[in-house]
Design a protein around this motif. Structure first.
Motif: not given
Length: 118
Positions: A35, A37, A100
Motif C-alpha cells: 500500500y 500511505m 491508504s
C-alpha cells in the motif's frame, strides 16, 4: 477497503509538536507493504487536502505547507505510518486522516483532531 486507525491528535500551542500514528491492525505484513500511505487533513469549511504521502517503496511527498516541518515515515513490520509534526501553527488545526491506496482503491481512517491554539 482496509481498516485504518489513527491516534496521537490533541491540543498544542503554536510552535509545539505532535506525532500522529496510523495503524492497520487487520493487515498482515506482506499485504501492508503493497500500500501507498498518506495523511490528509480537513479544516472546518475547507476541502480535504493532502499533507504528506509515502509510497510502498518509501518515496515521500509533502504539501508545500508541510515541507520542512512535517515528516512522514512508515514501519512495515509494525504496519504503521507516522506523521511527525513540528513547529505547528494555528493554520494546521484540522482533522487529520490516514489514507491508504492500492490499485486505485482508497481507504480512510476515522480521523484524529489536531488543534493548535494559544
Amino acid at each position: 477497503q482496509i481498516h485504518l486507525v489513527e491516534s496521537g491528535g490533541g491540543s498544542v500551542q503554536p510552535g509545539g509538536s505532535l506525532r500522529l500514528l496510523c495503524t492497520a491492525p487487520r493487515l498482515i505484513f506482506s499485504t501492508f507493504i503493497q500500500y501507498d500511505m498518506a495523511w490528509y487533513r480537513q479544516a472546518p469549511g475547507k476541502q480535504r487536502e493532502l499533507v504528506a504521502a509515502i509510497t510502498n517503496s518509501g518515496t515521500t511527498n509533502y504539501a508545500d505547507s508541510a515541507k520542512g516541518r512535517f515528516t512522514i515515515s512508515r514501519n512495515n513490520s509494525r504496519k504503521t505510518v507516522t506523521l511527525q509534526m513540528n513547529s505547528l501553527q494555528s493554520e494546521d488545526t484540522a482533522t487529520y486522516y490516514c489514507n491508504s491506496q492500492r490499485e486505485s482503491v482508497d481507504s480512510w481512517g476515522q480521523g484524529t483532531q489536531v488543534t493548535v491554539s494559544s
